[in-house]
Scaffold this motif. Structure first.
Motif, PDB file in Angstrom:
ATOM      1  N   ASN A   1     -31.668 -10.663  23.423  1.00 25.13           N
ATOM      2  CA  ASN A   1     -30.454 -11.299  23.939  1.00 25.13           C
ATOM      3  C   ASN A   1     -30.783 -12.308  25.037  1.00 25.13           C
ATOM      4  N   LEU A   2     -31.707 -11.944  25.914  1.00 24.70           N
ATOM      5  CA  LEU A   2     -32.147 -12.876  26.946  1.00 24.70           C
ATOM      6  C   LEU A   2     -32.900 -14.056  26.332  1.00 24.70           C
ATOM      7  N   ALA A   3     -33.687 -13.774  25.314  1.00 23.72           N
ATOM      8  CA  ALA A   3     -34.411 -14.849  24.633  1.00 23.72           C
ATOM      9  C   ALA A   3     -33.438 -15.850  24.014  1.00 23.72           C
ATOM     10  N   LEU A   4     -32.357 -15.341  23.459  1.00 21.26           N
ATOM     11  CA  LEU A   4     -31.363 -16.210  22.825  1.00 21.26           C
ATOM     12  C   LEU A   4     -30.527 -16.968  23.840  1.00 21.26           C
ATOM     13  N   ASN A   5     -30.060 -16.275  24.854  1.00 21.09           N
ATOM     14  CA  ASN A   5     -29.053 -16.843  25.763  1.00 21.09           C
ATOM     15  C   ASN A   5     -29.581 -17.251  27.128  1.00 21.09           C
TER      16      ASN A   5
ATOM     17  N   ILE B   1     -38.905 -25.193  16.701  1.00 24.15           N
ATOM     18  CA  ILE B   1     -39.490 -23.846  16.763  1.00 24.15           C
ATOM     19  C   ILE B   1     -38.495 -22.853  17.351  1.00 24.15           C
ATOM     20  N   SER B   2     -37.574 -23.346  18.171  1.00 26.10           N
ATOM     21  CA  SER B   2     -36.528 -22.473  18.719  1.00 26.10           C
ATOM     22  C   SER B   2     -35.607 -21.965  17.612  1.00 26.10           C
ATOM     23  N   GLU B   3     -35.433 -22.763  16.551  1.00 30.05           N
ATOM     24  CA  GLU B   3     -34.650 -22.311  15.393  1.00 30.05           C
ATOM     25  C   GLU B   3     -35.294 -21.061  14.789  1.00 30.05           C
ATOM     26  N   TYR B   4     -36.615 -21.087  14.697  1.00 31.88           N
ATOM     27  CA  TYR B   4     -37.345 -19.932  14.151  1.00 31.88           C
ATOM     28  C   TYR B   4     -37.179 -18.709  15.051  1.00 31.88           C
TER      29      TYR B   4
ATOM     30  N   ILE C   1     -35.311 -15.097  14.130  1.00 33.50           N
ATOM     31  CA  ILE C   1     -35.979 -13.791  14.215  1.00 33.50           C
ATOM     32  C   ILE C   1     -35.278 -12.897  15.240  1.00 33.50           C
ATOM     33  N   SER C   2     -34.844 -13.473  16.345  1.00 36.56           N
ATOM     34  CA  SER C   2     -34.132 -12.688  17.368  1.00 36.56           C
ATOM     35  C   SER C   2     -32.848 -12.102  16.797  1.00 36.56           C
ATOM     36  N   TYR C   3     -32.099 -12.921  16.076  1.00 38.31           N
ATOM     37  CA  TYR C   3     -30.855 -12.426  15.460  1.00 38.31           C
ATOM     38  C   TYR C   3     -31.151 -11.339  14.426  1.00 38.31           C
TER      39      TYR C   3
ATOM     40  N   GLY D   1     -29.724  -7.373  14.561  1.00 35.48           N
ATOM     41  CA  GLY D   1     -28.800  -6.989  13.501  1.00 35.48           C
ATOM     42  C   GLY D   1     -27.712  -7.998  13.166  1.00 35.48           C
ATOM     43  N   GLU D   2     -27.831  -9.233  13.645  1.00 40.44           N
ATOM     44  CA  GLU D   2     -26.862 -10.283  13.288  1.00 40.44           C
ATOM     45  C   GLU D   2     -27.482 -11.113  12.158  1.00 40.44           C
ATOM     46  N   PHE D   3     -27.349 -10.574  10.947  1.00 38.46           N
ATOM     47  CA  PHE D   3     -28.146 -11.063   9.825  1.00 38.46           C
ATOM     48  C   PHE D   3     -27.720 -12.444   9.319  1.00 38.46           C
ATOM     49  N   GLN D   4     -26.430 -12.735   9.321  1.00 37.17           N
ATOM     50  CA  GLN D   4     -26.013 -14.063   8.859  1.00 37.17           C
ATOM     51  C   GLN D   4     -26.486 -15.143   9.834  1.00 37.17           C
ATOM     52  N   ASN D   5     -26.407 -14.854  11.117  1.00 34.50           N
ATOM     53  CA  ASN D   5     -26.944 -15.801  12.097  1.00 34.50           C
ATOM     54  C   ASN D   5     -28.448 -16.001  11.900  1.00 34.50           C
TER      55      ASN D   5
END
Length: 230
Positions: free
Chosen positions: A81-85, A108-111, A115-117, A121-125
């Protein structure tokens, strides 16, 4: 052909060449202003591209790389969550994507975001971000495709999962990752009732990756798939 005829042909060719050169000179004289403008535009474009790359895109990517560091640290610590936000001091992958989407760091942030999502467990994201990622690195491309397959499996879309695993197996063929992806594809095909495709995946492991860990017990998968083919 006589010598006189050869001389005549040479003279005719010379006259034709002289006439063509004369026409070219006349065209240049008549269109000198237009040609100068075209040459100026080409030079201006070349200078513009150079300036864009050196004075805008390179510094932009450097800024993005500097901001990426802390998000990667959080990712490595499984603080997704911290990695994402991000936090109060540093941006996360989502901020970097928004601000620096045109840079390698944004790509690379897209990758990392995908993986973070996947991990939270946020599989569609996960699918959405991983599908935006692109790379010339075959290993990273394979990992992204396999992760998309994992996300689709969690979403219940087994057909897309199988296809993603097969795509992953085609990148950077090697004895370590390729048989893993082929085994996942085979299991997905079995779930779909497509036992011929499952058998092909398993037999590829047996024949082409006999030294892999997956090859040790692939025979039972082959036997099972064969028993289901009518």
């Amino acid at each position: 052909m006589s010598k006189n005829k050869n001389n005549q042909v040479s003279e005719d060719n010379f006259e034709n060449l002289e006439e063509a050169l004369s026409k070219t000179e006349q065209y240049i004289e008549k269109n000198q202003k237009k040609l100068s403008t075209i040459a100026f535009v080409i030079i201006l474009l070349a200078v513009g591209v150079f300036a864009y790359q050196k004075y805008y895109k390179a510094p932009l990517n450097e800024r993005a790389q500097n901001q990426l560091f802390q998000a990667q640290r959080y990712f490595e610590k499984d603080s997704f969550n911290l990695a994402l936000n991000g936090d109060e001091n540093y941006p996360g992958f989502l901020d970097i994507i928004d601000e620096f989407s045109s840079t390698p760091a944004g790509n690379i942030s897209e990758y990392y975001a995908g993986i973070s999502y996947l991990r939270i467990g946020e599989f569609q994201n996960a699918v959405d971000y991983l599908e935006k990622f692109s790379s010339d690195d075959f290993l990273l491309s394979a990992l992204a495709k396999a992760a998309i397959g994992d996300a689709y499996m969690e979403l219940g879309d087994t057909k897309k999962a199988a296809s993603s695993y097969m795509d992953a197996s085609s990148f950077n063929t090697n004895d370590f990752t390729t048989p893993i992806y082929l085994q996942k594809a085979g299991l997905a095909y079995e779930m779909l009732g497509e036992y011929n495709k499952a058998l092909t995946a398993y037999e590829t492991i047996e024949q082409d990756f006999s030294k892999s860990a997956e090859a040790r017990d692939v025979e039972k998968y082959i036997t099972r798939a064969k028993s289901m083919i009518k």
